[in-house]
Design an enzyme around this catalytic site. Structure first.
Site, PDB file in Angstrom:
ATOM      1  N   SER A   1     -11.225   4.069   6.968  1.00  0.00           N
ATOM      2  CA  SER A   1     -11.126   3.050   6.188  1.00  0.00           C
ATOM      3  C   SER A   1     -12.677   2.563   6.515  1.00  0.00           C
ATOM      4  CB  SER A   1     -10.206   2.188   6.892  1.00  0.00           C
ATOM      5  OG  SER A   1     -10.522   0.671   6.306  1.00  0.00           O
TER       6      SER A   1
ATOM      7  N   TYR B   1      -6.461  -1.939  13.920  1.00  0.00           N
ATOM      8  CA  TYR B   1      -6.661  -1.176  12.657  1.00  0.00           C
ATOM      9  C   TYR B   1      -7.722  -0.526  12.938  1.00  0.00           C
ATOM     10  CZ  TYR B   1      -6.437   0.256   7.848  1.00  0.00           C
ATOM     11  OH  TYR B   1      -6.469   1.063   6.444  1.00  0.00           O
TER      12      TYR B   1
HETATM   13  N1  NAD Z   1      -5.225   0.385   0.442  1.00  0.00           N
HETATM   14  C1  NAD Z   1      -6.487   0.226   0.751  1.00  0.00           C
HETATM   15  O1  NAD Z   1      -7.208  -0.570   0.575  1.00  0.00           O
HETATM   16  C2  NAD Z   1      -6.886   1.031   2.127  1.00  0.00           C
HETATM   17  C3  NAD Z   1      -8.270   0.933   2.593  1.00  0.00           C
HETATM   18  C4  NAD Z   1      -8.850   1.941   3.497  1.00  0.00           C
HETATM   19  C5  NAD Z   1      -8.001   2.777   4.109  1.00  0.00           C
HETATM   20  N2  NAD Z   1      -6.809   2.761   3.600  1.00  0.00           N
HETATM   21  C6  NAD Z   1      -5.805   4.027   4.262  1.00  0.00           C
HETATM   22  O2  NAD Z   1      -5.570   4.858   3.260  1.00  0.00           O
HETATM   23  C7  NAD Z   1      -4.317   5.535   3.616  1.00  0.00           C
HETATM   24  C8  NAD Z   1      -3.199   5.394   2.457  1.00  0.00           C
HETATM   25  O3  NAD Z   1      -2.736   4.171   2.398  1.00  0.00           O
HETATM   26  P1  NAD Z   1      -2.352   3.628   0.984  1.00  0.00           P
HETATM   27  O4  NAD Z   1      -3.425   2.524   0.592  1.00  0.00           O
HETATM   28  O5  NAD Z   1      -2.100   4.422   0.051  1.00  0.00           O
HETATM   29  O6  NAD Z   1      -1.051   2.641   1.502  1.00  0.00           O
HETATM   30  P2  NAD Z   1       0.446   2.997   1.122  1.00  0.00           P
HETATM   31  O7  NAD Z   1       1.229   1.852   1.978  1.00  0.00           O
HETATM   32  O8  NAD Z   1       0.673   2.750  -0.453  1.00  0.00           O
HETATM   33  O9  NAD Z   1       0.831   4.320   1.531  1.00  0.00           O
HETATM   34  C9  NAD Z   1       0.862   4.510   2.840  1.00  0.00           C
HETATM   35  C10 NAD Z   1       2.016   5.584   3.033  1.00  0.00           C
HETATM   36  O10 NAD Z   1       1.926   5.874   4.217  1.00  0.00           O
HETATM   37  C11 NAD Z   1       3.319   6.257   4.948  1.00  0.00           C
HETATM   38  N3  NAD Z   1       3.436   6.166   6.205  1.00  0.00           N
HETATM   39  C12 NAD Z   1       3.171   5.023   7.027  1.00  0.00           C
HETATM   40  N4  NAD Z   1       3.518   5.148   8.424  1.00  0.00           N
HETATM   41  C13 NAD Z   1       3.960   6.472   8.309  1.00  0.00           C
HETATM   42  C14 NAD Z   1       4.279   7.421   9.208  1.00  0.00           C
HETATM   43  N5  NAD Z   1       4.555   7.038  10.735  1.00  0.00           N
HETATM   44  N6  NAD Z   1       4.532   8.568   8.998  1.00  0.00           N
HETATM   45  C15 NAD Z   1       4.647   9.198   7.822  1.00  0.00           C
HETATM   46  N7  NAD Z   1       4.277   8.230   6.707  1.00  0.00           N
HETATM   47  C16 NAD Z   1       3.865   7.134   6.840  1.00  0.00           C
HETATM   48  C17 NAD Z   1       4.037   5.071   4.010  1.00  0.00           C
HETATM   49  O11 NAD Z   1       5.475   5.616   3.858  1.00  0.00           O
HETATM   50  C18 NAD Z   1       3.362   5.153   2.737  1.00  0.00           C
HETATM   51  O12 NAD Z   1       4.186   5.837   1.603  1.00  0.00           O
HETATM   52  C19 NAD Z   1      -3.949   4.903   5.035  1.00  0.00           C
HETATM   53  O13 NAD Z   1      -4.275   5.796   5.974  1.00  0.00           O
HETATM   54  C20 NAD Z   1      -4.606   3.615   4.942  1.00  0.00           C
HETATM   55  O14 NAD Z   1      -4.835   3.050   6.376  1.00  0.00           O
HETATM   56  C21 NAD Z   1      -6.054   2.060   2.748  1.00  0.00           C
END
Ligand code: NAD
Length: 244
Positions: free
Chosen positions: A137, A150
């Site tokens: 991130s 985080y």
């Molecule tokens: N959305 C954003 O703006 C953003 C920005 C920077 C980084 N991220 C990172 O991107 C990645 C994807 O997130 P996203 O935006 O698609 O969010 P999202 O919430 O749509 O997807 C996250 C997925 O991870 C799964 N998950 C959570 N904890 C888990 C665990 N313990 N074991 C297995 N699966 C688990 C959830 O069930 C979900 O399907 C994450 O690592 C998040 O930290 C997101």
């Protein structure tokens, strides 16, 4: 579709939703065989059936469970790629951050990828070439209010990924993507509010929020020979925000 991943066998975590799911769709369309993992067992089963690939309910922080599932999934055809997209976010000022929440973010966002990569390593090492892509991130490279847990977990992931690049070369390449605000369930609280969206858009040079497609394309780049001379890299996909 250009079959950029034909013959490849790639495990993706967090595949039930958001970025992980989009990466799964793009990688399937590029010809990869996939193993999808998510804590949301129903969600991952649905996308696995739709794409005709393997899918397992699995909490990436549960080391023994991860070990069993990875070995079971990789036993027959092996593995030559990992994308760690599973993650959780708790935005709370440090003074109010619960210790349990700190522990959980470290366990899922940092130890989760460690567990997956450790379990998969014997298979990755057996492949002719292999790739690791970790989704960190912008919070992993710059501080933002209320994100101590985080940000620390994601900064750890950035450095873990670099160290893996150093330790596992030349056969295995390891790179990090640092997304900015991407429209997924994780950021629904933000993009459902027009005022918050406008502020977030205004903060970045490209004046829009990110789409899951933006991150999926970067994950594809790091998983193919298009990035064949790149390891340990940290790629911002944030519209011009972190300037990292
Ligand atoms: N959305 C954003 O703006 C953003 C920005 C920077 C980084 N991220 C990172 O991107 C990645 C994807 O997130 P996203 O935006 O698609 O969010 P999202 O919430 O749509 O997807 C996250 C997925 O991870 C799964 N998950 C959570 N904890 C888990 C665990 N313990 N074991 C297995 N699966 C688990 C959830 O069930 C979900 O399907 C994450 O690592 C998040 O930290 C997101």
């Amino acid at each position: 579709m250009s079959d950029k991943l034909k013959g490849r066998r790639i495990l993706i975590t967090g595949a039930a939703s958001g970025q992980g799911q989009k990466i799964a769709r793009l990688f399937a369309s590029e010809g990869a065989s996939l193993v999808l993992l998510d804590r949301n067992a129903e969600g991952v089963a649905a996308i696995a059936v739709e794409l005709g690939v393997q899918g397992y309910g699995c909490d990436v922080s549960a080391r023994a469970e991860v070990g069993e599932i990875v070995v079971m999934a990789a036993r027959v055809f092996g593995l030559d790629g990992i994308v760690n997209a599973a993650g959780i976010l708790d935005i709370t000022p440090f003074a109010d951050l619960e210790m349990a929440s700190w522990d959980r973010m470290i366990a899922v966002n940092l130890t989760g990828p460690f567990n997956i990569i450790k379990a998969a390593l014997p298979f990755l090492q057996r492949a002719e070439r292999a790739t690791i892509v970790n989704i960190a991130s912008t919070s992993g490279v710059m501080p933002m209010p209320g994100t101590s847990g985080y940000s620390a977990s994601k900064a750890g992931l950035v450095m873990l990924t670099k160290c893996l690049g150093m330790d596992l070369g030349p056969k295995i390449r390891s790179n990090t993507i640092c997304p900015g605000v991407i429209k997924t369930e994780m950021t629904r609280y933000l993009w459902e509010n027009p005022a918050h969206t406008a502020r977030a858009e205004d903060r970045v040079a490209l004046k829009r929020l990110g789409e899951t497609e933006d991150v999926a394309r970067a994950a594809l780049f790091f998983s193919t020979e298009d990035s064949g001379f790149t390891t340990g890299a940290v790629l911002p996909v944030d519209g011009g925000f972190s300037w990292y």
